[in-house]
Design an enzyme around this catalytic site. Structure first.
Site, PDB file in Angstrom:
ATOM      1  N   LYS A 119       0.824  -1.216   0.000  1.00 15.39           N
ATOM      2  CA  LYS A 119       0.000   0.000   0.000  1.00 15.39           C
ATOM      3  C   LYS A 119       0.864   1.274   0.000  1.00 15.39           C
ATOM      4  CE  LYS A 119      -3.939  -2.249   2.287  1.00 15.39           C
ATOM      5  NZ  LYS A 119      -4.912  -2.165   3.419  1.00 15.39           N
ATOM      6  N   TYR A 144     -12.413  -2.103  -3.395  1.00 12.63           N
ATOM      7  CA  TYR A 144     -12.881  -2.166  -2.010  1.00 12.63           C
ATOM      8  C   TYR A 144     -14.402  -2.036  -1.921  1.00 12.63           C
ATOM      9  CZ  TYR A 144      -8.340  -2.314   0.355  1.00 12.63           C
ATOM     10  OH  TYR A 144      -7.114  -2.703   0.841  1.00 12.63           O
ATOM     11  N   ARG A 173      -1.666 -14.243   4.852  1.00 12.59           N
ATOM     12  CA  ARG A 173      -2.328 -13.507   5.933  1.00 12.59           C
ATOM     13  C   ARG A 173      -1.573 -13.666   7.256  1.00 12.59           C
ATOM     14  NH1 ARG A 173      -6.995 -10.834   4.502  1.00 12.59           N
ATOM     15  NH2 ARG A 173      -7.699 -10.775   6.656  1.00 12.59           N
ATOM     16  N   ARG A 217       2.663  -6.168   9.325  1.00 10.64           N
ATOM     17  CA  ARG A 217       1.894  -5.061   9.915  1.00 10.64           C
ATOM     18  C   ARG A 217       2.453  -4.664  11.279  1.00 10.64           C
ATOM     19  NH1 ARG A 217      -3.951  -7.150   7.607  1.00 10.64           N
ATOM     20  NH2 ARG A 217      -4.069  -5.738   5.815  1.00 10.64           N
ATOM     21  N   ASN A 239      -1.975   0.242   6.734  1.00 10.50           N
ATOM     22  CA  ASN A 239      -1.409  -0.972   7.313  1.00 10.50           C
ATOM     23  C   ASN A 239      -0.544  -1.757   6.320  1.00 10.50           C
ATOM     24  OD1 ASN A 239      -3.450  -1.965   5.775  1.00 10.50           O
ATOM     25  ND2 ASN A 239      -4.590  -2.937   7.435  1.00 10.50           N
ATOM     26  N   HIS A 244      -2.198  -5.450   1.575  1.00 10.77           N
ATOM     27  CA  HIS A 244      -3.478  -6.149   1.393  1.00 10.77           C
ATOM     28  C   HIS A 244      -3.178  -7.580   0.992  1.00 10.77           C
ATOM     29  CE1 HIS A 244      -7.447  -7.269  -0.134  1.00 10.77           C
ATOM     30  NE2 HIS A 244      -6.785  -7.842  -1.112  1.00 10.77           N
ATOM     31  N   GLU A 282      -9.721 -11.011  -7.419  1.00 11.76           N
ATOM     32  CA  GLU A 282      -8.786  -9.885  -7.258  1.00 11.76           C
ATOM     33  C   GLU A 282      -7.598 -10.004  -8.217  1.00 11.76           C
ATOM     34  OE1 GLU A 282      -9.845  -9.026  -2.550  1.00 11.76           O
ATOM     35  OE2 GLU A 282      -7.829  -9.706  -3.083  1.00 11.76           O
TER      36      GLU A 282
HETATM   37  P1  IDP Z   1      -7.784  -6.914   5.802  1.00  8.98           P
HETATM   38  O1  IDP Z   1      -7.041  -5.943   4.896  1.00  8.98           O
HETATM   39  O2  IDP Z   1      -6.929  -7.324   6.991  1.00  8.98           O
HETATM   40  O3  IDP Z   1      -8.369  -8.086   5.065  1.00  8.98           O
HETATM   41  P2  IDP Z   1     -10.473  -5.682   5.956  1.00  8.98           P
HETATM   42  O4  IDP Z   1     -11.384  -5.767   7.143  1.00  8.98           O
HETATM   43  O5  IDP Z   1     -10.852  -6.423   4.712  1.00  8.98           O
HETATM   44  O6  IDP Z   1      -8.999  -6.099   6.473  1.00  8.98           O
HETATM   45  O7  IDP Z   1     -10.332  -4.135   5.630  1.00  8.98           O
HETATM   46  C1  IDP Z   1      -9.744  -3.692   4.430  1.00  8.98           C
HETATM   47  C2  IDP Z   1      -8.860  -2.507   4.723  1.00  8.98           C
HETATM   48  O8  IDP Z   1      -9.673  -1.422   5.175  1.00  8.98           O
HETATM   49  C3  IDP Z   1      -7.838  -2.716   5.848  1.00  8.98           C
HETATM   50  O9  IDP Z   1      -6.673  -3.384   5.439  1.00  8.98           O
HETATM   51  C4  IDP Z   1      -7.567  -1.281   6.260  1.00  8.98           C
HETATM   52  O10 IDP Z   1      -6.668  -0.629   5.347  1.00  8.98           O
HETATM   53  C5  IDP Z   1      -8.949  -0.652   6.130  1.00  8.98           C
HETATM   54  N1  IDP Z   1      -9.694  -0.698   7.397  1.00  8.98           N
HETATM   55  C6  IDP Z   1     -10.280  -1.775   7.982  1.00  8.98           C
HETATM   56  N2  IDP Z   1     -10.876  -1.458   9.129  1.00  8.98           N
HETATM   57  C7  IDP Z   1     -10.678  -0.122   9.294  1.00  8.98           C
HETATM   58  C8  IDP Z   1     -11.065   0.827  10.305  1.00  8.98           C
HETATM   59  O11 IDP Z   1     -11.733   0.494  11.300  1.00  8.98           O
HETATM   60  N3  IDP Z   1     -10.666   2.127  10.100  1.00  8.98           N
HETATM   61  C9  IDP Z   1      -9.943   2.523   9.014  1.00  8.98           C
HETATM   62  N4  IDP Z   1      -9.572   1.661   8.045  1.00  8.98           N
HETATM   63  C10 IDP Z   1      -9.928   0.366   8.181  1.00  8.98           C
END
Ligand code: IDP
Length: 140
Positions: A11, A51, A87, A104, A114, A117, A128
């Site tokens: 990212k 997304y 993951r 992370r 973070n 992805h 994807e």
């Molecule tokens: P993942 O990337 O670990 O699979 P997901 O829940 O699919 O997590 O969320 C996608 C992305 O959205 C996360 O990697 C992060 O960048 C962002 N995200 C998720 N939850 C939050 C939040 O509570 N606040 C801000 N950004 C979030």
């Protein structure tokens, strides 16, 4: 265990800090092979579509803005159990909850910024990968 493929994105927070090589070393040391890779600037429409599952979440607008704030590195990773393995290597979404040694934990700036992805299931991995890569670009 089966050989799988998964989509990875390094990212903008990580490309900005020049962390592509360090993150790739984590994937390779963790047993995954980078079989496709390209650095691109996502458009707003691409980020919104990618997304789309989060469209109703309160952080959706900020997440899209973040994902287009700089270049990303799109990758396909291949290996045994690659989706779950990746993951594990990434760590929890919120770096505060991520295990020691994960990407992370070491590199993420926040729950949003973070650093990486990774696809979460075989169906989403296939979708994807196809969203960003043509079959000819995957060289296993
Ligand atoms: P993942 O990337 O670990 O699979 P997901 O829940 O699919 O997590 O969320 C996608 C992305 O959205 C996360 O990697 C992060 O960048 C962002 N995200 C998720 N939850 C939050 C939040 O509570 N606040 C801000 N950004 C979030």
């Amino acid at each position: 265990m089966a050989v799988e493929r998964t989509l990875s994105i390094i990212k903008p927070d990580a490309t900005r800090r020049n962390l592509t090589g360090k993150i790739n070393a984590k994937f390779e040391d963790g047993g995954l092979r980078i079989i496709a890779q390209k650095r691109v600037q996502l458009s707003k429409a691409q980020a919104e579509q990618f997304y789309g599952v989060h469209r109703e979440r309160p952080f959706f607008g900020d997440l899209v803005s973040f994902m287009i704030s700089g270049p990303v590195v799109l990758q396909v990773l291949e290996g045994e159990n690659a989706i779950a393995r990746n993951r594990e290597i990434m760590g929890a979404t919120n770096p505060a909850n991520a295990a020691e040694g994960t990407i992370r934990k070491e590199f993420a700036e926040s729950i949003e910024a973070n650093s990486v992805h990774g696809s979460d299931a075989p169906e989403t991995a296939a979708q994807e990968i196809a969203f960003f890569f043509a079959g000819i670009e995957l060289v296993g």
